[in-house]
Design a protein around this motif. Sequence first.
Motif, PDB file in Angstrom:
ATOM      1  N   VAL A 258     -25.895   8.289   1.119  1.00  0.00           N
ATOM      2  CA  VAL A 258     -25.979   9.293   2.192  1.00  0.00           C
ATOM      3  C   VAL A 258     -26.015  10.670   1.532  1.00  0.00           C
ATOM      4  CG1 VAL A 258     -24.822  10.309   4.179  1.00  0.00           C
ATOM      5  CG2 VAL A 258     -24.757   7.834   3.838  1.00  0.00           C
ATOM      6  N   ILE A 259     -27.000  11.452   1.914  1.00  0.00           N
ATOM      7  CA  ILE A 259     -27.093  12.819   1.375  1.00  0.00           C
ATOM      8  C   ILE A 259     -26.791  13.801   2.501  1.00  0.00           C
ATOM      9  CG2 ILE A 259     -28.603  14.532   0.300  1.00  0.00           C
ATOM     10  CD1 ILE A 259     -30.179  12.103  -0.842  1.00  0.00           C
TER      11      ILE A 259
ATOM     12  N   LEU B 267     -37.044  21.513   8.464  1.00  0.00           N
ATOM     13  CA  LEU B 267     -36.021  20.613   9.022  1.00  0.00           C
ATOM     14  C   LEU B 267     -35.618  21.015  10.441  1.00  0.00           C
ATOM     15  CD1 LEU B 267     -33.728  20.225   5.882  1.00  0.00           C
ATOM     16  CD2 LEU B 267     -34.947  18.377   7.025  1.00  0.00           C
ATOM     17  N   GLY B 268     -36.059  22.198  10.870  1.00  0.00           N
ATOM     18  CA  GLY B 268     -35.748  22.647  12.233  1.00  0.00           C
ATOM     19  C   GLY B 268     -34.515  23.532  12.312  1.00  0.00           C
ATOM     20  N   ILE B 269     -34.078  24.040  11.171  1.00  0.00           N
ATOM     21  CA  ILE B 269     -32.862  24.865  11.168  1.00  0.00           C
ATOM     22  C   ILE B 269     -33.182  26.262  11.688  1.00  0.00           C
ATOM     23  CG2 ILE B 269     -31.198  25.998   9.623  1.00  0.00           C
ATOM     24  CD1 ILE B 269     -31.431  23.288   7.997  1.00  0.00           C
TER      25      ILE B 269
ATOM     26  N   GLY C 141     -31.838  13.871   5.654  1.00  0.00           N
ATOM     27  CA  GLY C 141     -33.091  14.500   6.083  1.00  0.00           C
ATOM     28  C   GLY C 141     -33.204  14.759   7.573  1.00  0.00           C
ATOM     29  N   VAL C 142     -32.137  14.505   8.304  1.00  0.00           N
ATOM     30  CA  VAL C 142     -32.181  14.733   9.759  1.00  0.00           C
ATOM     31  C   VAL C 142     -31.162  15.811  10.121  1.00  0.00           C
ATOM     32  CG1 VAL C 142     -31.854  13.678  12.029  1.00  0.00           C
ATOM     33  CG2 VAL C 142     -32.843  12.335  10.156  1.00  0.00           C
TER      34      VAL C 142
ATOM     35  N   GLN D 139     -25.225   6.878   9.541  1.00  0.00           N
ATOM     36  CA  GLN D 139     -26.268   6.898   8.504  1.00  0.00           C
ATOM     37  C   GLN D 139     -26.034   5.792   7.480  1.00  0.00           C
ATOM     38  OE1 GLN D 139     -29.118   8.602   8.236  1.00  0.00           O
ATOM     39  NE2 GLN D 139     -28.686   9.443  10.254  1.00  0.00           N
ATOM     40  N   GLN D 140     -24.771   5.538   7.157  1.00  0.00           N
ATOM     41  CA  GLN D 140     -24.461   4.493   6.177  1.00  0.00           C
ATOM     42  C   GLN D 140     -24.866   3.121   6.690  1.00  0.00           C
ATOM     43  OE1 GLN D 140     -20.284   5.193   5.323  1.00  0.00           O
ATOM     44  NE2 GLN D 140     -20.830   5.549   3.184  1.00  0.00           N
TER      45      GLN D 140
END
Lengths: 91, 134
Positions: A7-8, A56-58, A68-69, A88-89
């Motif tokens: 997970v990033i 990314l929509g920030i 990435g979300v 996510q995991q």
Amino acid sequence: MPDNTIVIIEIFSAPGCNKCGKAFQLVQTVLKELGDESINLRRINVVDELDYAVALGIRATPSIVINGVLVFTTTPDTEALCKAILTQQNR
Amino acid sequence: MNDYHIGDIGKQLGLTADTLRYYEKIGLLKNISRTASGIRVYSDKDISCLKFIQRAQKMNFTLAEIKGLLQMREDPQHARTEVRELSHRKLVEIETHLQDLTTLRNELTLLVNLCTGSGEGCPIIEGIEKSQDT
């Protein structure tokens, strides 16, 4: 659940953003509690990576992106953050 | 249905009498009505056409291209192949332009929000300087 799912987490902050430091601390605390080494944390200054942030929509800081979300557009509470990481995991 | 004189159009759209006469001369405006004394009278349809011309000029379309697009606008079902192709090319250009504008808007939104929330000056300046360096 595969234990080695990476997970990033990316925290987008900006110079002079007081809430960003708090958000970063919160994520660090949660990661320490989870004790999972497969979770990578990265703090990004939006000014340094504007194109990436916009893609990314920030639109404001702090924002938290997981794998990435864009998941949080403000500092989340501990429970919501844990839930998002675990989701996510489990993917 | 309203009638407009050259002065009305100048006020409404900022176009000069010379420009209107030129558009008529090169065929951008067609069948402009005249009073018995020869004064040009423009209709709502002419105004619509002029607004289209202004929008297209903002997109850097040439007057020749605009003339083609106006033919398409006038009678899309019977437009010639080259006019259809021109319209399609211009549509692609507009789509690309829109994407660029959307990205720019999003970038500026982010930078403005950073400025609002920043206690240490304005990151917009820093962002612009960085983009100029690359």
